[in-house]
Design an enzyme around this catalytic site. Structure first.
Site, PDB file in Angstrom:
ATOM      1  N   HIS A  51       7.719   4.207   7.283  1.00 26.07           N
ATOM      2  CA  HIS A  51       7.908   2.895   7.902  1.00 26.07           C
ATOM      3  C   HIS A  51       9.389   2.646   8.186  1.00 26.07           C
ATOM      4  O   HIS A  51      10.252   3.388   7.716  1.00 26.07           O
ATOM      5  CB  HIS A  51       7.352   1.786   6.998  1.00 26.07           C
ATOM      6  CG  HIS A  51       8.066   1.650   5.701  1.00 26.07           C
ATOM      7  ND1 HIS A  51       7.543   2.097   4.505  1.00 26.07           N
ATOM      8  CD2 HIS A  51       9.275   1.134   5.392  1.00 26.07           C
ATOM      9  CE1 HIS A  51       8.398   1.839   3.533  1.00 26.07           C
ATOM     10  NE2 HIS A  51       9.458   1.270   4.048  1.00 26.07           N
TER      11      HIS A  51
HETATM   12  P1  TYD Z   1       6.014   0.293   0.474  1.00 26.00           P
HETATM   13  O1  TYD Z   1       7.323  -0.378   0.763  1.00 26.00           O
HETATM   14  O2  TYD Z   1       5.145   0.645   1.638  1.00 26.00           O
HETATM   15  O3  TYD Z   1       6.264   1.582  -0.421  1.00 26.00           O
HETATM   16  P2  TYD Z   1       6.790   3.052  -0.009  1.00 26.00           P
HETATM   17  O4  TYD Z   1       7.594   2.934   1.230  1.00 26.00           O
HETATM   18  O5  TYD Z   1       7.583   3.505  -1.166  1.00 26.00           O
HETATM   19  O6  TYD Z   1       5.615   3.959   0.167  1.00 26.00           O
HETATM   20  O7  TYD Z   1       5.213  -0.636  -0.538  1.00 26.00           O
HETATM   21  C1  TYD Z   1       3.999  -0.210  -1.115  1.00 26.00           C
HETATM   22  C2  TYD Z   1       3.158  -1.453  -1.415  1.00 26.00           C
HETATM   23  O8  TYD Z   1       3.830  -2.292  -2.335  1.00 26.00           O
HETATM   24  C3  TYD Z   1       2.873  -2.303  -0.174  1.00 26.00           C
HETATM   25  O9  TYD Z   1       1.520  -2.722  -0.245  1.00 26.00           O
HETATM   26  C4  TYD Z   1       3.762  -3.494  -0.330  1.00 26.00           C
HETATM   27  C5  TYD Z   1       3.976  -3.607  -1.817  1.00 26.00           C
HETATM   28  N1  TYD Z   1       5.331  -4.110  -2.157  1.00 26.00           N
HETATM   29  C6  TYD Z   1       5.473  -5.392  -2.673  1.00 26.00           C
HETATM   30  O10 TYD Z   1       4.495  -6.144  -2.863  1.00 26.00           O
HETATM   31  N2  TYD Z   1       6.736  -5.826  -2.991  1.00 26.00           N
HETATM   32  C7  TYD Z   1       7.840  -5.052  -2.814  1.00 26.00           C
HETATM   33  O11 TYD Z   1       8.976  -5.496  -3.116  1.00 26.00           O
HETATM   34  C8  TYD Z   1       7.668  -3.740  -2.242  1.00 26.00           C
HETATM   35  C9  TYD Z   1       8.840  -2.833  -2.003  1.00 26.00           C
HETATM   36  C10 TYD Z   1       6.394  -3.305  -1.950  1.00 26.00           C
END
Ligand code: TYD
Length: 136
Positions: A51
């Protein structure tokens, strides 16, 4: 590409390991930290990320283990390895990132400029390229 690899200040104490630290604002992060999160318990070969963020700025660092991060601003790609607790990546907004766990249990820590907001994410690569094309 709009990111920098930064040194995190570290103090070695002879037989007692190392202490690393940074401070919001004064340590030239360029933003006040509104949120801090960390990812752990991840197995080797896991891919995360996939992303970009529209506004969010972040300092990423890996206090334990090895994580490979592929950064992409829609024009070029760069590979960065986080394997040193006293180095980090200061990412500006608008960079697509794919993150690969190179070893079991590597830890990713993130200091972020904004509270969590799902609307700030672009999770579709085609959409990201289109968004970047709109003069960004
Ligand atoms: P994401 O940022 O997509 O993780 P990565 O890039 O490491 O794979 O986040 C994963 C999930 O966690 C997504 O459903 C959103 C949630 N999330 C929160 O609720 N709060 C936060 O501060 C973060 C970073 C993620």
């Amino acid at each position: 590409m709009n990111y920098t690899r930064v040194k995190i200040k570290s103090m070695k104490t002879a037989s007692m390991g190392t202490l690393s630290f940074f401070e919001g604002g004064t340590d030239k992060l360029g933003f006040e930290i509104k949120r801090f999160y960390y990812i752990y318990g991840v197995s080797k070969d896991t891919k995360r990320g996939g992303h970009a963020h529209k506004r969010l700025r972040q300092l990423l660092f890996c206090p334990y283990g090895i994580i490979k991060i592929i950064l992409d601003d829609g024009k070029e790609k760069r590979i960065e390895i986080l394997d040193n607790p006293s180095e980090g990546l200061l990412l500006e907004a608008g960079i697509w990132r794919d993150m690969y766990w190179e070893v079991d249990d590597a830890v990713l820590c993130v200091a972020a400029s904004e509270f969590y907001d799902e609307n700030d994410y672009i999770r579709n690569y085609e959409e990201f390229l289109k968004w970047k094309g709109e003069d960004r």
